[in-house]
Design a protein around this motif. Structure first.
Motif, PDB file in Angstrom:
ATOM      1  N   GLY A 226       0.814  -1.215   0.000  1.00  0.00           N
ATOM      2  CA  GLY A 226       0.000   0.000   0.000  1.00  0.00           C
ATOM      3  C   GLY A 226       0.841   1.256   0.000  1.00  0.00           C
ATOM      4  N   THR A 227       1.900   1.278   0.818  1.00  0.00           N
ATOM      5  CA  THR A 227       2.740   2.469   0.923  1.00  0.00           C
ATOM      6  C   THR A 227       3.501   2.742  -0.364  1.00  0.00           C
ATOM      7  OG1 THR A 227       3.010   2.163   3.312  1.00  0.00           O
ATOM      8  CG2 THR A 227       4.638   3.543   2.186  1.00  0.00           C
ATOM      9  N   PHE A 228       4.184   1.725  -0.891  1.00  0.00           N
ATOM     10  CA  PHE A 228       4.980   1.948  -2.092  1.00  0.00           C
ATOM     11  C   PHE A 228       4.100   2.135  -3.330  1.00  0.00           C
ATOM     12  CE2 PHE A 228       8.220   0.235   0.712  1.00  0.00           C
ATOM     13  CZ  PHE A 228       9.286   1.074   0.421  1.00  0.00           C
ATOM     14  N   GLY A 229       2.923   1.511  -3.341  1.00  0.00           N
ATOM     15  CA  GLY A 229       1.984   1.772  -4.425  1.00  0.00           C
ATOM     16  C   GLY A 229       1.517   3.219  -4.408  1.00  0.00           C
ATOM     17  N   TYR A 230       1.274   3.731  -3.216  1.00  0.00           N
ATOM     18  CA  TYR A 230       0.874   5.134  -3.065  1.00  0.00           C
ATOM     19  C   TYR A 230       1.993   6.058  -3.524  1.00  0.00           C
ATOM     20  CZ  TYR A 230      -0.265   9.517  -0.666  1.00  0.00           C
ATOM     21  OH  TYR A 230      -0.505  10.840  -0.370  1.00  0.00           O
TER      22      TYR A 230
ATOM     23  N   SER B 235      -7.038  15.373  -1.434  1.00  0.00           N
ATOM     24  CA  SER B 235      -7.149  14.386  -2.501  1.00  0.00           C
ATOM     25  C   SER B 235      -6.043  13.341  -2.404  1.00  0.00           C
ATOM     26  CB  SER B 235      -7.097  15.076  -3.869  1.00  0.00           C
ATOM     27  OG  SER B 235      -8.162  15.978  -4.021  1.00  0.00           O
ATOM     28  N   PHE B 236      -4.829  13.782  -2.049  1.00  0.00           N
ATOM     29  CA  PHE B 236      -3.728  12.845  -1.869  1.00  0.00           C
ATOM     30  C   PHE B 236      -3.998  11.906  -0.694  1.00  0.00           C
ATOM     31  CE2 PHE B 236      -1.027  15.751  -4.455  1.00  0.00           C
ATOM     32  CZ  PHE B 236      -0.492  14.804  -5.310  1.00  0.00           C
ATOM     33  N   VAL B 237      -4.568  12.437   0.379  1.00  0.00           N
ATOM     34  CA  VAL B 237      -4.879  11.599   1.536  1.00  0.00           C
ATOM     35  C   VAL B 237      -5.938  10.565   1.180  1.00  0.00           C
ATOM     36  CG1 VAL B 237      -5.831  11.581   3.874  1.00  0.00           C
ATOM     37  CG2 VAL B 237      -4.205  13.350   3.200  1.00  0.00           C
ATOM     38  N   ILE B 238      -6.955  10.986   0.453  1.00  0.00           N
ATOM     39  CA  ILE B 238      -7.994  10.052   0.018  1.00  0.00           C
ATOM     40  C   ILE B 238      -7.387   8.956  -0.857  1.00  0.00           C
ATOM     41  CG2 ILE B 238     -10.079   9.812  -1.400  1.00  0.00           C
ATOM     42  CD1 ILE B 238     -10.876  12.631  -0.448  1.00  0.00           C
ATOM     43  N   LEU B 239      -6.461   9.340  -1.731  1.00  0.00           N
ATOM     44  CA  LEU B 239      -5.773   8.354  -2.562  1.00  0.00           C
ATOM     45  C   LEU B 239      -5.004   7.366  -1.701  1.00  0.00           C
ATOM     46  CD1 LEU B 239      -4.854   7.335  -5.359  1.00  0.00           C
ATOM     47  CD2 LEU B 239      -2.991   9.016  -5.237  1.00  0.00           C
ATOM     48  N   ASP B 240      -4.362   7.853  -0.638  1.00  0.00           N
ATOM     49  CA  ASP B 240      -3.628   6.983   0.271  1.00  0.00           C
ATOM     50  C   ASP B 240      -4.567   6.003   0.960  1.00  0.00           C
ATOM     51  OD1 ASP B 240      -1.650   5.884   1.881  1.00  0.00           O
ATOM     52  OD2 ASP B 240      -1.713   7.499   3.341  1.00  0.00           O
ATOM     53  N   VAL B 241      -5.709   6.483   1.428  1.00  0.00           N
ATOM     54  CA  VAL B 241      -6.677   5.628   2.107  1.00  0.00           C
ATOM     55  C   VAL B 241      -7.187   4.545   1.157  1.00  0.00           C
ATOM     56  CG1 VAL B 241      -8.959   5.550   3.182  1.00  0.00           C
ATOM     57  CG2 VAL B 241      -7.366   7.393   3.757  1.00  0.00           C
ATOM     58  N   ILE B 242      -7.510   4.942  -0.068  1.00  0.00           N
ATOM     59  CA  ILE B 242      -8.012   3.972  -1.052  1.00  0.00           C
ATOM     60  C   ILE B 242      -6.949   2.929  -1.368  1.00  0.00           C
ATOM     61  CG2 ILE B 242      -8.759   3.692  -3.448  1.00  0.00           C
ATOM     62  CD1 ILE B 242     -10.105   6.438  -3.219  1.00  0.00           C
ATOM     63  N   THR B 243      -5.712   3.380  -1.554  1.00  0.00           N
ATOM     64  CA  THR B 243      -4.626   2.456  -1.866  1.00  0.00           C
ATOM     65  C   THR B 243      -4.393   1.474  -0.728  1.00  0.00           C
ATOM     66  OG1 THR B 243      -3.561   4.183  -3.187  1.00  0.00           O
ATOM     67  CG2 THR B 243      -2.216   2.290  -2.589  1.00  0.00           C
ATOM     68  N   SER B 244      -4.407   1.975   0.498  1.00  0.00           N
ATOM     69  CA  SER B 244      -4.219   1.107   1.661  1.00  0.00           C
ATOM     70  C   SER B 244      -5.342   0.092   1.781  1.00  0.00           C
ATOM     71  CB  SER B 244      -4.135   1.946   2.941  1.00  0.00           C
ATOM     72  OG  SER B 244      -3.022   2.808   2.907  1.00  0.00           O
ATOM     73  N   ASP B 245      -6.582   0.540   1.542  1.00  0.00           N
ATOM     74  CA  ASP B 245      -7.720  -0.376   1.618  1.00  0.00           C
ATOM     75  C   ASP B 245      -7.642  -1.454   0.546  1.00  0.00           C
ATOM     76  OD1 ASP B 245      -8.744   0.909   3.789  1.00  0.00           O
ATOM     77  OD2 ASP B 245     -10.281   2.034   2.695  1.00  0.00           O
TER      78      ASP B 245
END
Length: 201
Positions: free
Chosen positions: A89-93, A177-187
């Motif tokens: 999730g982290t590296f994908g983000y 928007s970046f935070v939302i992207l992080d949340v989606i990627t982590s999920d």
């Protein structure tokens, strides 16, 4: 190295107190961004602790998850699943942020963003872990525990957005928007990796 470590931790702490200028103290070069990955030596055990705190505290907070199921999953399976999901999730983000910044013509800001994101993770962990232990300890009521966890979660999102805004010099809409992207990627990482491996037999 030790000087940069102390300076970066202080900068991350100052950002928690809404000092936007602290972001300028993070390294803005590729080498500095790579050095910031040393924080994973602290973050990875912290992520495991946060994910399993309800198991070893013996007081699952039912409204926030199925503690009964979690307690039946062996640590030998739970820990690798948690670490793998977090890393993917982290590296994908990070890869998606780098692509977005390149399209925005702001790729030069990426190293500072990486350094700020990584070091601020230490501060977020230092806040979240003790509060999570308190919430699951049984020393507070279940509604109070749930409230503590909810406030901690939303504070972490706000803190990440503030760090992003300071590091990239962008507005709140872009940072959110970046935070939302992080949340989606982590999920997504949790769904694709963590959930199947953690599924009860």
């Amino acid at each position: 190295m030790m000087g940069e470590l102390g300076r970066s931790l202080v900068s991350a702490l100052r950002l928690a107190f809404l000092d936007k200028t602290a972001a300028d103290r993070f390294p803005a070069d590729r080498a500095g961004a790579l050095r910031s990955f040393w924080v994973f030596l602290v973050l990875l055990p912290g992520v495991v602790a946060l994910d399993t705190v309800d198991r070893w505290m013996g007081h699952p907070l039912t409204p926030l998850g199925d503690g009964g199921v979690a307690a039946t999953i062996p640590l030998a399976r739970a820990i690798p699943a948690t670490l793998l999901a977090y890393l993917i999730g982290t590296f994908g983000y990070f890869l998606m942020v780098e692509c977005i910044l390149r399209l925005m013509g702001s790729r030069t800001q990426f190293p500072r963003f990486i350094a700020a994101f990584n070091w601020s993770g230490i501060v977020a962990l230092l806040v979240a872990l003790p509060l999570s232990i308190l919430a699951h300890s049984g020393h507070v009521s279940m509604p109070m525990g749930a409230a503590i966890m909810a406030v901690t979660y939303f504070w972490s999102l706000f803190y990440e957005a503030y760090v992003t805004r300071a590091a990239l010099g962008c507005g709140w809409v872009t940072a959110t928007s970046f935070v939302i992207l992080d949340v989606i990627t982590s999920d997504l990482a949790t769904t694709l990796v963590h959930a199947p491996l953690m599924a009860a037999p």
